[in-house]
Design an enzyme around this catalytic site. Structure first.
Site, short mmCIF file in Angstrom:
data_model
loop_
_atom_site.label_atom_id
_atom_site.label_comp_id
_atom_site.label_asym_id
_atom_site.label_seq_id
_atom_site.Cartn_x
_atom_site.Cartn_y
_atom_site.Cartn_z
CD GLU A 27 10.55 -3.12 6.45
OE1 GLU A 27 9.14 -3.79 6.08
OE2 GLU A 27 10.50 -2.13 4.84
CE1 TYR A 61 0.25 -19.50 1.15
CE2 TYR A 61 0.80 -16.69 -0.32
CZ TYR A 61 0.09 -17.61 0.94
OH TYR A 61 -0.19 -17.75 1.52
CD1 TRP A 116 -0.30 -1.37 2.80
CD2 TRP A 116 0.89 0.19 3.02
NE1 TRP A 116 0.62 -1.47 4.37
CE2 TRP A 116 0.82 -0.47 4.65
CE3 TRP A 116 1.06 1.53 3.28
CZ2 TRP A 116 2.13 0.15 5.18
CZ3 TRP A 116 1.98 2.38 4.35
CH2 TRP A 116 2.50 1.39 5.05
CD GLU A 129 12.03 -6.07 -6.10
OE1 GLU A 129 13.00 -5.53 -5.12
OE2 GLU A 129 11.92 -6.53 -7.08
CE LYS A 150 -3.77 -9.24 -1.61
NZ LYS A 150 -4.32 -8.16 -1.26
CB CYS A 168 10.19 -0.93 0.80
SG CYS A 168 11.63 -0.25 -1.21
P1 NAD Z 1 2.07 -6.75 3.86
O1 NAD Z 1 3.83 -7.44 3.31
O2 NAD Z 1 1.77 -7.02 4.90
O3 NAD Z 1 1.19 -6.38 2.27
C1 NAD Z 1 1.93 -6.69 0.46
C2 NAD Z 1 0.86 -7.63 0.06
O4 NAD Z 1 0.43 -9.23 0.08
C3 NAD Z 1 -0.56 -7.28 0.46
O5 NAD Z 1 -1.26 -7.17 -0.83
C4 NAD Z 1 -1.58 -7.69 1.11
O6 NAD Z 1 -2.80 -8.40 1.07
C5 NAD Z 1 -0.71 -9.63 0.47
N1 NAD Z 1 -0.46 -10.19 1.87
C6 NAD Z 1 -0.91 -10.23 2.94
N2 NAD Z 1 -1.07 -11.38 4.01
C7 NAD Z 1 -1.02 -12.33 2.39
C8 NAD Z 1 -0.72 -13.50 2.57
N3 NAD Z 1 -1.02 -14.34 3.96
N4 NAD Z 1 -1.05 -14.37 1.11
C9 NAD Z 1 -0.64 -14.00 0.23
N5 NAD Z 1 -1.02 -12.42 0.39
C10 NAD Z 1 -0.78 -11.76 1.32
O7 NAD Z 1 2.75 -5.48 3.44
P2 NAD Z 1 2.39 -3.94 3.26
O8 NAD Z 1 2.97 -4.20 5.41
O9 NAD Z 1 1.44 -4.01 2.71
O10 NAD Z 1 3.94 -3.71 2.87
C11 NAD Z 1 5.02 -3.29 3.61
C12 NAD Z 1 6.28 -4.26 3.10
O11 NAD Z 1 6.00 -3.98 1.88
C13 NAD Z 1 6.77 -3.41 3.95
O12 NAD Z 1 7.82 -4.62 4.38
C14 NAD Z 1 7.70 -2.96 2.38
O13 NAD Z 1 9.27 -2.67 3.63
C15 NAD Z 1 7.46 -3.57 1.76
N6 NAD Z 1 7.69 -3.31 0.36
C16 NAD Z 1 8.75 -3.63 -0.37
C17 NAD Z 1 9.41 -2.52 -1.39
C18 NAD Z 1 10.56 -3.36 -2.79
O14 NAD Z 1 10.40 -2.91 -3.74
N7 NAD Z 1 11.30 -3.81 -1.87
C19 NAD Z 1 8.41 -1.94 -1.66
C20 NAD Z 1 7.24 -1.00 -0.68
C21 NAD Z 1 7.45 -1.74 0.28
#
Ligand code: NAD
Length: 494
Positions: A398, A252, A164, A264, A188, A299
């Site tokens: 983080e 998965y 997000w 990422e 998604k 990130c």
């Molecule tokens: P998150 O991992 O909680 O969620 C990311 C996505 O995964 C969302 O769409 C969420 O609905 C989905 N998700 C959550 N649980 C899941 C499951 N059990 N199975 C399948 N999908 C699932 O992360 P967040 O809170 O949305 O974002 C923050 C994180 O993203 C931070 O760790 C950040 O560093 C990382 N991030 C990385 C980059 C990069 O390019 N390296 C860029 C932006 C954000």
């Protein structure tokens, strides 16, 4: 853009709240919806289709059909280019509306949403569109009596699951190269920020992307996200998000069809200030921008300031001043530079890190608490923390909020050791006037991107991704095509 005009448009901004499957907006089969809340005031702004396994299945069927009948995958490259360029122009046309939607939905300052996110979205679409009909395949040097070609083919149905913090930008980093290469996609968005990408799907249809090629299934991670990860007919998954969820995608894949996975993930990026770093004011501005941009919900946020002891005092003072001068405000106000955190739970988690650090002996030099007293929004002060031990949670994990920790060092080797002392390896910066120190440090730090005398500088032409537990695979640049294509050898005996 004025604040008043932005406020006046809120009611009419949200237009698309259903899933986009097979070229049409449809509700979830179960009829379920979830409420999307704006972090600027905690108010509900939309009821969004809560897709689950059944909807993901329909989306994958639509994507597979589109891929197999060639409506996009076999379209002449130059025609695919024209369609994606048209989409770039439509995003340009609607950039203001999309930026407002993004800001309303997840709390980032609308000025940044327009100047950074939407600009990058347009650049990304143009970059991959232009690449489509300029990439040639290879002929291997196998000898006189054979002809062996190495061709890149689209991988098929690509699943994408995104976070997000830069909803439309990160989605486009995946959509543009995947579609440019001829794939179909099921994406998604994060449940906190579905709106802009649903609108993008509508614009893609307007631009001429055929139905079934780009499908968007909003919903929760454990339902819609898991269904994508486990689907037997998804050929590859590209994921951006947290480490724990990234690990799930590997499981998965192992538990289903061994689909290709690229991750990422997060970071705990160091900003290393050497004794001979440039002017303190300039460095402090870079350090503050590196951590406080997008409320620290980045990130690659430069969340650890590693500073040579000889520069510690003056730099700490300058960074603390920068933090204190940064005031949280309504994200929809064009003058706001620090918006709202994405949600209440996340805000409490970030505040919890600060409390935990204080209990472990750290001292808070700036911020540390909620901002905008009396507001119903999820605002937090720009925070600077000193006297931090390298092995504590605040120095290792983080936080994903506007929190900078300071740690001193005395030698370059010590700085590199500290820089490499977390499980992450996404990004880093080195501030020095010495060319040799800059290069030596850049080589020694295990991270996907190292900036010298700047932070967060970026262009679509360079790859982005992590070392170590920050993941693998690269977004951006021509290297992103590696995730969305597979190589075929065709050996012809002449
Ligand atoms: P998150 O991992 O909680 O969620 C990311 C996505 O995964 C969302 O769409 C969420 O609905 C989905 N998700 C959550 N649980 C899941 C499951 N059990 N199975 C399948 N999908 C699932 O992360 P967040 O809170 O949305 O974002 C923050 C994180 O993203 C931070 O760790 C950040 O560093 C990382 N991030 C990385 C980059 C990069 O390019 N390296 C860029 C932006 C954000």
């Amino acid at each position: 853009m004025t604040y008043e005009a932005n406020l006046a448009t809120i009611e009419s901004l949200v237009s698309r709240t259903d899933a986009f499957i097979g070229g049409e907006f449809v509700g979830a089969r179960s009829g379920a919806r979830f409420t999307s809340v704006s972090p600027r005031d905690g108010r509900a702004i939309a009821e969004i289709a809560a897709c689950d396994e059944a909807d993901v299945d329909l989306a994958v069927i639509a994507a597979r059909r589109a891929f197999d009948d060639g409506r996009w995958s076999r379209m002449a490259p130059r025609l695919r280019r024209v369609v994606l360029q048209r989409l770039a122009r439509l995003v340009e046309r609607d950039a203001h509306e999309l930026a407002l939607l993004e800001s309303l939905d997840m709390g980032k300052p609308v000025s940044d949403a327009l100047a950074v996110d939407m600009r990058v979205v347009v650049q990304t679409l143009d970059f991959y569109a232009e690449a489509i009909d300029k990439l040639y395949d290879e002929v291997a040097p196998t000898g006189h009596d054979t002809l062996a070609t190495i061709t890149r083919e689209p991988i098929g149905v690509v699943g994408a699951v995104v976070p997000w913090n830069f909803p439309l930008m990160l989605a486009t980093w995946k959509i543009a190269p995947a579609l440019a290469a001829g794939n179909s996609m099921v994406l998604k968005p994060a449940e906190q920020s579905s709106l802009s990408v649903l609108r993008l799907a509508e614009l893609a249809a307007e631009a001429g992307v055929p139905g079934g090629v780009l499908n968007v299934v909003p919903g929760y991670g454990h339902t819609a996200g898991a269904a994508i990860g486990l689907h037997m007919d998804v050929d590859a998954v590209t994921f951006t998000g947290s480490g724990p969820v990234g690990r799930r995608f590997l499981r998965y894949s192992a538990d289903s069809n061994l689909k290709q996975v690229s991750l990422e993930l997060g970071g705990k990026s160091p900003q290393i200030v050497m004794a001979d770093a440039p002017d303190t004011a300039e460095v402090a501005a870079g350090i503050a921008g590196g951590i406080f941009f997008n409320q620290g919900e980045v990130c690659s946020a430069g969340s650890r300031l590693l500073v040579h002891s000889s520069r510690r005092e003056e730099l700490t003072e300058a960074v603390v001043l920068a933090a204190k001068n940064l005031h949280a405000g309504d994200p929809l106000d064009p003058s706001t530079r620090l918006g709202a955190l994405v949600g209440e739970e996340h805000m409490r988690r970030v505040l919890g890190y600060v409390d935990g650090a204080v209990r472990q002996g750290a001292s808070v030099l700036a911020g540390g608490g909620r901002a905008l007293d009396g507001s119903e929004g999820f605002f937090m002060e720009a925070t600077v923390i000193d006297e931090v031990r390298a092995d504590t949670r605040i120095a290792q994990e983080e936080i994903f909020g506007p929190v900078l920790v300071i740690m001193p060092f005395d030698t370059v080797d010590e700085a590199v050791e500290l820089a490499n002392s977390t499980p992450y390896g996404l990004a880093a910066s080195v501030w020095t006037k010495d060319l040799s120190t800059a290069h030596r440090t850049a080589k020694a730090v295990r991270a996907g991107t190292v900036w010298v005398n700047c932070y967060d500088a970026a262009d679509i032409t360079v790859p982005f991704g992590g070392y170590k537990e920050s993941g693998f695979g690269r977004d951006k640049s021509l290297h992103a095509f590696d995730k969305y294509t597979q190589l075929k050898t065709t050996w012809v005996q002449l």
